[in-house]
Write an enzyme that holds these catalytic residues in place. Structure first.
Site, PDB file in Angstrom:
ATOM      1  N   SER A  62      47.369  34.374  33.423  1.00 40.01           N
ATOM      2  CA  SER A  62      46.712  33.306  34.184  1.00 40.01           C
ATOM      3  C   SER A  62      45.570  33.785  35.066  1.00 40.01           C
ATOM      4  O   SER A  62      44.851  32.968  35.641  1.00 40.01           O
ATOM      5  CB  SER A  62      47.733  32.545  35.043  1.00 40.01           C
ATOM      6  N   LYS A  99      47.813  34.551  42.258  1.00 36.42           N
ATOM      7  CA  LYS A  99      46.805  33.501  42.112  1.00 36.42           C
ATOM      8  C   LYS A  99      45.734  33.672  43.182  1.00 36.42           C
ATOM      9  O   LYS A  99      45.923  34.381  44.168  1.00 36.42           O
ATOM     10  CB  LYS A  99      47.430  32.097  42.281  1.00 36.42           C
TER      11      LYS A  99
END
Length: 143
Positions: A62, A99
Protein backbone atom coordinates in the site's frame (compact mmCIF):
# COMPACT_ATOMS: atom_id res chain seq x y z
CA UNK A 1 0.29 -2.73 4.40
CA UNK A 2 1.35 -3.81 7.84
CA UNK A 3 4.57 -3.71 9.77
CA UNK A 4 6.25 -6.23 12.04
CA UNK A 5 8.70 -4.97 14.67
CA UNK A 6 12.03 -6.73 14.13
CA UNK A 7 14.38 -4.84 16.43
CA UNK A 8 14.99 -1.84 18.63
CA UNK A 9 17.63 0.81 18.38
CA UNK A 10 20.23 1.14 21.07
CA UNK A 11 23.89 1.82 21.53
CA UNK A 12 25.85 -0.14 18.98
CA UNK A 13 29.52 -0.68 18.28
CA UNK A 14 30.43 1.34 15.19
CA UNK A 15 30.60 -0.64 11.98
CA UNK A 16 32.81 1.43 9.72
CA UNK A 17 32.22 0.83 6.02
CA UNK A 18 34.13 2.57 3.21
CA UNK A 19 32.26 5.50 1.64
CA UNK A 20 33.15 6.96 -1.72
CA UNK A 21 32.56 10.71 -1.72
CA UNK A 22 32.17 10.60 -5.49
CA UNK A 23 28.45 10.05 -6.16
CA UNK A 24 27.20 7.43 -8.60
CA UNK A 25 25.33 8.68 -11.63
CA UNK A 26 21.99 6.97 -12.14
CA UNK A 27 21.88 8.13 -15.76
CA UNK A 28 24.84 8.09 -18.13
CA UNK A 29 27.78 6.21 -16.52
CA UNK A 30 30.92 8.04 -15.46
CA UNK A 31 34.34 6.63 -14.52
CA UNK A 32 34.51 5.44 -10.89
CA UNK A 33 37.05 6.69 -8.38
CA UNK A 34 39.64 4.12 -7.29
CA UNK A 35 39.89 5.24 -3.70
CA UNK A 36 37.87 5.55 -0.55
CA UNK A 37 37.62 9.10 0.78
CA UNK A 38 36.08 8.43 4.21
CA UNK A 39 34.24 5.81 6.26
CA UNK A 40 30.62 5.65 7.33
CA UNK A 41 28.94 3.94 10.27
CA UNK A 42 25.51 2.72 9.13
CA UNK A 43 24.18 3.08 12.69
CA UNK A 44 25.16 6.74 12.61
CA UNK A 45 23.52 7.18 9.20
CA UNK A 46 20.23 5.42 10.04
CA UNK A 47 19.78 6.01 13.78
CA UNK A 48 19.78 9.56 15.12
CA UNK A 49 18.18 8.76 18.50
CA UNK A 50 19.12 5.19 19.49
CA UNK A 51 16.88 4.95 22.57
CA UNK A 52 13.82 5.99 20.55
CA UNK A 53 14.48 4.04 17.35
CA UNK A 54 13.09 0.70 16.25
CA UNK A 55 12.98 -1.24 13.00
CA UNK A 56 10.00 -2.86 11.31
CA UNK A 57 9.73 -5.08 8.26
CA UNK A 58 7.01 -4.15 5.78
CA UNK A 59 4.30 -6.53 4.57
CA UNK A 60 2.03 -5.48 1.73
CA UNK A 61 2.16 -2.94 -1.08
CA UNK A 62 0.00 0.00 0.00
CA UNK A 63 3.00 2.38 0.15
CA UNK A 64 4.67 1.58 -3.19
CA UNK A 65 4.27 5.13 -4.54
CA UNK A 66 6.14 6.41 -1.46
CA UNK A 67 9.06 4.12 -2.32
CA UNK A 68 8.25 1.56 0.39
CA UNK A 69 8.13 -2.03 -0.89
CA UNK A 70 7.21 -5.38 0.67
CA UNK A 71 10.20 -6.72 2.62
CA UNK A 72 11.73 -3.29 3.23
CA UNK A 73 12.92 -2.47 6.73
CA UNK A 74 11.72 0.87 8.07
CA UNK A 75 13.73 2.93 10.54
CA UNK A 76 11.17 4.45 12.92
CA UNK A 77 11.80 7.23 15.45
CA UNK A 78 9.36 7.33 18.38
CA UNK A 79 10.73 10.64 19.71
CA UNK A 80 9.48 12.72 16.77
CA UNK A 81 6.08 14.35 16.88
CA UNK A 82 4.20 13.24 13.79
CA UNK A 83 2.90 16.01 11.54
CA UNK A 84 0.71 15.92 8.44
CA UNK A 85 2.64 14.44 5.54
CA UNK A 86 4.82 12.17 7.67
CA UNK A 87 4.90 8.46 6.95
CA UNK A 88 4.08 6.81 10.26
CA UNK A 89 3.73 3.45 11.92
CA UNK A 90 0.30 3.62 13.49
CA UNK A 91 -2.12 1.41 15.34
CA UNK A 92 -5.78 1.83 14.44
CA UNK A 93 -7.98 -0.21 16.76
CA UNK A 94 -4.94 -2.36 17.58
CA UNK A 95 -4.09 -3.10 13.92
CA UNK A 96 -0.61 -1.91 12.90
CA UNK A 97 -0.17 -0.15 9.59
CA UNK A 98 2.25 2.08 7.72
CA UNK A 99 0.61 5.08 6.06
CA UNK A 100 0.99 8.80 5.42
CA UNK A 101 -0.62 10.82 8.19
CA UNK A 102 -3.10 13.58 7.42
CA UNK A 103 -4.39 15.59 10.40
CA UNK A 104 -6.58 18.29 8.81
CA UNK A 105 -9.40 18.75 8.14
CA UNK A 106 -9.82 15.39 9.90
CA UNK A 107 -7.40 12.58 10.78
CA UNK A 108 -6.84 10.14 7.93
CA UNK A 109 -4.29 7.51 7.03
CA UNK A 110 -3.35 7.71 3.37
CA UNK A 111 -2.04 4.75 1.42
CA UNK A 112 0.40 5.50 -1.37
CA UNK A 113 -1.01 2.99 -3.81
CA UNK A 114 -4.10 3.96 -5.81
CA UNK A 115 -5.55 0.47 -5.36
CA UNK A 116 -6.14 1.08 -1.64
CA UNK A 117 -8.77 3.31 -0.01
CA UNK A 118 -8.01 6.21 2.31
CA UNK A 119 -8.65 5.28 5.95
CA UNK A 120 -10.93 7.83 7.59
CA UNK A 121 -10.31 7.77 11.34
CA UNK A 122 -13.66 7.91 13.10
CA UNK A 123 -14.13 9.55 16.51
CA UNK A 124 -14.86 6.20 18.18
CA UNK A 125 -11.69 4.59 16.81
CA UNK A 126 -8.42 4.47 18.72
CA UNK A 127 -5.49 5.82 16.72
CA UNK A 128 -2.00 5.64 18.20
CA UNK A 129 1.08 6.86 16.35
CA UNK A 130 4.05 4.64 17.28
CA UNK A 131 6.62 6.62 15.38
CA UNK A 132 7.70 8.51 12.29
CA UNK A 133 9.45 6.64 9.49
CA UNK A 134 12.85 8.28 9.03
CA UNK A 135 14.52 5.75 6.75
CA UNK A 136 14.08 2.72 4.53
CA UNK A 137 16.54 -0.15 4.15
CA UNK A 138 16.09 -2.30 1.08
CA UNK A 139 18.00 -5.37 0.04
CA UNK A 140 18.26 -5.35 -3.74
CA UNK A 141 19.57 -8.89 -4.17
CA UNK A 142 19.11 -11.72 -1.74
CA UNK A 143 21.44 -14.64 -1.37
Amino acid sequence: MSAVIIGRGGVFQPLWIPLQLESVCAGFPSPAQDYVEQVLDLNQLCVQRPAATFFVRVRGDSMLEAGICPGDILVVDRSLEAVSGDTVVASLDNDFTVKELQLKPAPRLLPRNRRYPVIEVKAEQELEIFGVVVGVVRQMRRG
